[in-house]
Design a protein around this motif. Sequence first.
Motif, PDB file in Angstrom:
ATOM      1  N   SER A  74       0.814  -1.217   0.000  1.00 53.78           N
ATOM      2  CA  SER A  74       0.000   0.000   0.000  1.00 53.78           C
ATOM      3  C   SER A  74       0.851   1.272   0.000  1.00 53.78           C
ATOM      4  O   SER A  74       0.400   2.323   0.446  1.00 53.78           O
ATOM      5  N   GLN A 154      -0.748   2.118   7.096  1.00 52.99           N
ATOM      6  CA  GLN A 154      -0.569   2.458   5.692  1.00 52.99           C
ATOM      7  C   GLN A 154      -0.052   3.881   5.502  1.00 52.99           C
ATOM      8  O   GLN A 154      -0.363   4.778   6.290  1.00 52.99           O
ATOM      9  N   PHE A 170      -7.099  -2.272   3.958  1.00 51.67           N
ATOM     10  CA  PHE A 170      -6.595  -2.319   2.581  1.00 51.67           C
ATOM     11  C   PHE A 170      -7.732  -2.191   1.577  1.00 51.67           C
ATOM     12  O   PHE A 170      -8.796  -2.761   1.745  1.00 51.67           O
ATOM     13  N   GLY A 224      -2.700  -1.016  -4.202  1.00 49.02           N
ATOM     14  CA  GLY A 224      -3.318  -0.903  -2.889  1.00 49.02           C
ATOM     15  C   GLY A 224      -2.938   0.431  -2.264  1.00 49.02           C
ATOM     16  O   GLY A 224      -3.456   0.807  -1.216  1.00 49.02           O
ATOM     17  N   SER A 227      -5.035   3.932  -0.271  1.00 48.03           N
ATOM     18  CA  SER A 227      -6.303   3.395   0.241  1.00 48.03           C
ATOM     19  C   SER A 227      -7.047   4.381   1.141  1.00 48.03           C
ATOM     20  O   SER A 227      -8.274   4.346   1.221  1.00 48.03           O
TER      21      SER A 227
END
Length: 254
Positions: A74, A154, A170, A224, A227
């Motif tokens: 991510s 993230q 995610f 990813g 996000s």
Amino acid sequence: MKLFRILLLSLLAFSSHIYAADVKDRDASRADVHNDGGANVNDVATDTPKHQKPEPARNSGIQQCKGEFALCASSTCKPTGRMIKVNIADGKSTKEYPEVICKCPIITAEIANANGADLSGIAGVNQGNMKGSCAVPSPDKIWSLFAPLTNYPQESATPPFVKGDSQNTFKQAVCSSGVGSNCWSFLCTRDKALTNGTRTATCACPAGENPFGAPTQNSQFLIGAGSQYTAAQGGQQAACSQYPVSVPNIADYK
């Protein structure tokens, strides 16, 4: 090529339920699995131009590496202006790609336990810039690997890598422009300072390379990254122009 499709899905951090269902459904004749600490998969495809079936890459060295690892699924990246050497297919030769730098969370026992997972990552020990094993060259280094986790700190959270379930989930998106990066099985340096309370690593990765050393051929790629970007930040599509860690669109591998 079901096995290759499974790997691409898992590299994008699909949930463990989706991953397990796909693994159960795979064609057993496509893999050679040994119970010696990991699965050695010897029939995995590399990227090829559209509308052509990918050729198998032998001895890719896919196995589980136990312990902490960096998870870059991510993250976005920044070009360095340098080149990085990448193992091709079975690791017997290399190819150079433009280098990018990516900051990625380190998956600890706490994060793995919160996801109901073992503390281990999927590696291609003959891919990336690994040297045929899970061993790191020094204690300050760590491998960027993959595990199908759904909640972890993230980069796109506010602030980045903040802990908290509401900013850890995610999500996936498709980019139709930009250049994707591949951090799977690449060496990272453990950051000395915490990033908003999270342990992170800085990883040097190639841009425009698929997980097995070949140039990407697709106009679209799956990410990813981004996000947790808000609408005001451009949403997840804003990550497409930031060299996001990604995999080629699986449509070419069905």
